[in-house]
Design a protein around this motif. Structure first.
Motif, PDB file in Angstrom:
ATOM      1  N   SER A   1      18.875 -17.775   1.836  1.00  0.00           N
ATOM      2  CA  SER A   1      17.615 -17.425   2.543  1.00  0.00           C
ATOM      3  C   SER A   1      17.227 -16.007   2.786  1.00  0.00           C
ATOM      4  CB  SER A   1      17.407 -18.236   4.049  1.00  0.00           C
ATOM      5  OG  SER A   1      16.248 -17.779   4.805  1.00  0.00           O
ATOM      6  N   THR A   2      16.383 -15.632   2.031  1.00  0.00           N
ATOM      7  CA  THR A   2      16.173 -14.016   2.104  1.00  0.00           C
ATOM      8  C   THR A   2      15.706 -13.492   3.695  1.00  0.00           C
ATOM      9  OG1 THR A   2      15.264 -14.049  -0.203  1.00  0.00           O
ATOM     10  CG2 THR A   2      14.687 -12.162   1.226  1.00  0.00           C
ATOM     11  N   THR A   3      15.929 -12.270   3.887  1.00  0.00           N
ATOM     12  CA  THR A   3      15.449 -11.769   5.201  1.00  0.00           C
ATOM     13  C   THR A   3      13.890 -12.053   5.581  1.00  0.00           C
ATOM     14  OG1 THR A   3      14.870  -9.538   4.499  1.00  0.00           O
ATOM     15  CG2 THR A   3      17.374  -9.863   4.847  1.00  0.00           C
ATOM     16  N   PRO A   4      13.754 -12.352   6.768  1.00  0.00           N
ATOM     17  CA  PRO A   4      12.417 -12.360   7.226  1.00  0.00           C
ATOM     18  C   PRO A   4      11.438 -11.292   6.781  1.00  0.00           C
ATOM     19  CG  PRO A   4      13.955 -13.366   8.831  1.00  0.00           C
ATOM     20  CD  PRO A   4      14.773 -12.493   7.877  1.00  0.00           C
ATOM     21  N   VAL A   5      12.138 -10.172   6.948  1.00  0.00           N
ATOM     22  CA  VAL A   5      11.321  -8.826   6.855  1.00  0.00           C
ATOM     23  C   VAL A   5      10.974  -8.657   5.223  1.00  0.00           C
ATOM     24  CG1 VAL A   5      11.492  -6.297   6.695  1.00  0.00           C
ATOM     25  CG2 VAL A   5      12.248  -7.620   8.765  1.00  0.00           C
ATOM     26  N   THR A   6      11.861  -9.169   4.503  1.00  0.00           N
ATOM     27  CA  THR A   6      11.602  -9.012   2.842  1.00  0.00           C
ATOM     28  C   THR A   6      10.398 -10.084   2.605  1.00  0.00           C
ATOM     29  OG1 THR A   6      13.969  -8.372   2.402  1.00  0.00           O
ATOM     30  CG2 THR A   6      12.479  -9.232   0.573  1.00  0.00           C
ATOM     31  N   VAL A   7      10.543 -11.104   3.064  1.00  0.00           N
ATOM     32  CA  VAL A   7       9.792 -12.353   2.794  1.00  0.00           C
ATOM     33  C   VAL A   7       8.236 -12.211   3.310  1.00  0.00           C
ATOM     34  CG1 VAL A   7       9.021 -14.795   3.195  1.00  0.00           C
ATOM     35  CG2 VAL A   7      11.473 -14.059   2.989  1.00  0.00           C
ATOM     36  N   VAL A   8       8.196 -11.363   4.402  1.00  0.00           N
ATOM     37  CA  VAL A   8       6.673 -11.255   4.909  1.00  0.00           C
ATOM     38  C   VAL A   8       6.335 -10.143   4.108  1.00  0.00           C
ATOM     39  CG1 VAL A   8       5.671 -10.534   7.063  1.00  0.00           C
ATOM     40  CG2 VAL A   8       7.303 -12.280   6.964  1.00  0.00           C
ATOM     41  N   GLY A   9       7.121  -8.901   4.046  1.00  0.00           N
ATOM     42  CA  GLY A   9       6.563  -7.932   3.138  1.00  0.00           C
ATOM     43  C   GLY A   9       6.013  -8.231   1.927  1.00  0.00           C
ATOM     44  N   MET A  10       6.556  -9.104   1.116  1.00  0.00           N
ATOM     45  CA  MET A  10       6.462  -9.495  -0.222  1.00  0.00           C
ATOM     46  C   MET A  10       5.116 -10.130  -0.189  1.00  0.00           C
ATOM     47  SD  MET A  10       9.837 -10.472  -2.403  1.00  0.00           S
ATOM     48  CE  MET A  10       8.945 -11.006  -3.742  1.00  0.00           C
ATOM     49  N   ILE A  11       4.697 -11.378   0.798  1.00  0.00           N
ATOM     50  CA  ILE A  11       3.676 -11.928   1.022  1.00  0.00           C
ATOM     51  C   ILE A  11       2.555 -10.827   1.343  1.00  0.00           C
ATOM     52  CG2 ILE A  11       2.420 -13.731   2.408  1.00  0.00           C
ATOM     53  CD1 ILE A  11       5.039 -15.180   2.682  1.00  0.00           C
ATOM     54  N   GLU A  12       2.740  -9.881   2.165  1.00  0.00           N
ATOM     55  CA  GLU A  12       1.730  -8.831   2.433  1.00  0.00           C
ATOM     56  C   GLU A  12       1.453  -8.236   1.136  1.00  0.00           C
ATOM     57  OE1 GLU A  12       3.407  -6.663   5.690  1.00  0.00           O
ATOM     58  OE2 GLU A  12       2.458  -8.162   7.168  1.00  0.00           O
ATOM     59  N   ALA A  13       2.297  -7.920   0.444  1.00  0.00           N
ATOM     60  CA  ALA A  13       2.058  -7.215  -0.884  1.00  0.00           C
ATOM     61  C   ALA A  13       1.529  -8.025  -1.826  1.00  0.00           C
ATOM     62  CB  ALA A  13       3.452  -6.523  -1.459  1.00  0.00           C
ATOM     63  N   LEU A  14       1.416  -9.299  -1.705  1.00  0.00           N
ATOM     64  CA  LEU A  14       0.613 -10.256  -2.666  1.00  0.00           C
ATOM     65  C   LEU A  14      -0.756 -10.381  -2.407  1.00  0.00           C
ATOM     66  CD1 LEU A  14       1.643 -12.138  -4.730  1.00  0.00           C
ATOM     67  CD2 LEU A  14       1.863 -13.999  -3.278  1.00  0.00           C
ATOM     68  N   ASP A  15      -1.159  -9.550  -1.167  1.00  0.00           N
ATOM     69  CA  ASP A  15      -2.769  -9.355  -1.161  1.00  0.00           C
ATOM     70  C   ASP A  15      -3.618 -10.688  -1.238  1.00  0.00           C
ATOM     71  OD1 ASP A  15      -2.370  -6.766  -0.785  1.00  0.00           O
ATOM     72  OD2 ASP A  15      -2.631  -6.210  -2.955  1.00  0.00           O
ATOM     73  N   VAL A  16      -3.108 -12.069  -0.723  1.00  0.00           N
ATOM     74  CA  VAL A  16      -3.404 -13.195  -0.773  1.00  0.00           C
ATOM     75  C   VAL A  16      -4.795 -13.164   0.287  1.00  0.00           C
ATOM     76  CG1 VAL A  16      -1.416 -14.435  -1.211  1.00  0.00           C
ATOM     77  CG2 VAL A  16      -2.125 -14.084   1.114  1.00  0.00           C
ATOM     78  N   GLU A  17      -5.929 -13.812  -0.178  1.00  0.00           N
ATOM     79  CA  GLU A  17      -7.106 -14.023   0.655  1.00  0.00           C
ATOM     80  C   GLU A  17      -7.551 -15.549   0.932  1.00  0.00           C
ATOM     81  OE1 GLU A  17     -10.266 -12.079  -1.451  1.00  0.00           O
ATOM     82  OE2 GLU A  17      -9.256 -10.271  -1.457  1.00  0.00           O
ATOM     83  N   ASP A  18      -8.136 -16.015   1.658  1.00  0.00           N
ATOM     84  CA  ASP A  18      -8.578 -17.292   1.833  1.00  0.00           C
ATOM     85  C   ASP A  18      -9.054 -17.839   0.519  1.00  0.00           C
ATOM     86  OD1 ASP A  18      -8.145 -16.935   4.230  1.00  0.00           O
ATOM     87  OD2 ASP A  18     -10.227 -17.046   5.172  1.00  0.00           O
ATOM     88  N   GLY A  19      -8.579 -19.318   0.334  1.00  0.00           N
ATOM     89  CA  GLY A  19      -8.879 -19.894  -0.836  1.00  0.00           C
ATOM     90  C   GLY A  19      -8.189 -19.699  -2.240  1.00  0.00           C
TER      91      GLY A  19
END
Length: 341
Positions: A51-69
């Protein structure tokens, strides 16, 4: 890959919550099969899921630049934590996650169901993506890969993003988080956005070198003083450069009986090696085989020093169906094309 220790943790919910949100990785499987519920006491082995560190997981999802849909394909379900966060953000039907290990996938699917997410949890080789639900707006990998598989590029919409940790030489460190944007012609281009470290995709993990290392390096074609100390490879960026210069090489540290420090770089595919022995204030390098490994690495390290020692985020990357090209600035010695065979 280094060994790690795993122990069974009590079932107190407060204890679990405290541990789950600590900023550290938690090993959840050793040696491809052993999980904490199978151990009555502390055990050691090679980590194969975590289980990766929460900081790393959230940082990667933020870097993914996801948008609604947006629809997302995740490579490497692991515990299901990052998939759960993306389900919360995008909706469960927009998230597809793949895991190569059936046991790990089953546990993650059960955890996701418990959390209220009936998402698409698939068992299979994530390097092949999941074409049935393609194309995706985003692809994110929670394992390290030697190169970004072109299947991921093909399964991503033009303008979409692929985010993955690249480890060209399968080292445990000296790796970079690549963020590339897919073009309409089937290529992708971007850069390394920072340091990143994940377990290697299972099919690409390098086996530890076995046998007598000194015997493997007994017959050298040349011997000289090293212009750059091999200890520099213990730093992140030099290690990344070494893998770009010699993608199949592995670094090994050892100590001789008299206490002298030894370093080796082996490339089994090219049947080549570089062996180092510390002498006084410098190092002697002996090289053998058809590839002069240290010459290639040394050239890259000297060019990097001359360029002002840029960090890993200065690296650009272009992916095509036939090659990966990395470059830093306009220096020819800091450009590498890895052809796919």
């Amino acid at each position: 890959m280094s060994t790690a220790q795993m122990r069974l943790i009590g079932t107190d919910p407060e204890q679990w919550a405290e541990i789950a949100y600590r900023d550290e990785s938690l090993v959840t499987q050793l040696d491809g099969h052993l999980t904490a519920d199978q151990a009555a006491e502390s055990v050691t082995g090679v980590p194969t899921s975590s289980s990766t560190t929460p900081v790393t997981v959230v940082g990667m999802i933020e870097a993914l630049d996801v948008e609604d849909g947006h629809t997302v394909l995740e490579i490497g379900t692991g515990t299901g934590y990052s998939a759960a966060l993306m389900c919360h953000r995008l909706g469960e039907d927009n998230v597809t996650t793949t895991e190569v290990d059936p046991g790990v996938a089953a546990r993650a699917d059960a955890a996701l169901e418990t959390a209220g997410y009936s998402t698409w949890t698939m068992t299979g080789d994530g390097l092949l993506g999941h074409p049935r639900r393609a194309p995706y707006d985003r692809v994110i990998a929670t394992c390290a890969v030697r190169r970004i598989p072109h299947t991921w590029v093909r399964q991503t919409k033009p303008g979409g993003i692929v985010l993955a940790t690249v480890a060209p030489g399968s080292w445990a460190y000296g790796t970079g988080l690549a963020k590339v944007t897919v073009n309409g012609d089937g290529t992708a281009e971007g850069r390394i956005i920072g340091e990143s470290s994940f377990m290697q995709a299972r099919s690409q993990a390098a086996a530890p070198l076995a046998g007598d290392l000194s015997a493997r390096a007994a017959y050298a074609d040349s011997e000289r003083e090293a212009k750059v100390a091999p200890t520099l490879l213990e730093e992140w960026m030099p290690a990344f450069l070494a893998q770009l210069a010699t993608p199949g090489a592995q670094l090994v540290r050892a100590t001789r009986e008299d206490g002298a420090s030894l370093r080796y770089v082996f490339d089994a595919d090219r049947e080549s090696f570089a062996a180092f022995i510390e002498k006084g204030s410098g190092w002697t390098v002996r090289q053998g085989g058809p590839a002069a490994l240290w010459d290639d690495i040394e050239q890259a390290l000297i060019a990097w020093q001359d360029a002002g020692r840029p960090d890993v985020s200065a690296t650009r990357l272009r992916v095509t169906p036939r090659s990966h090209t990395y470059w830093i600035g306009d220096t020819p010695a800091l450009r590498w094309e890895h052809r796919l065979v």
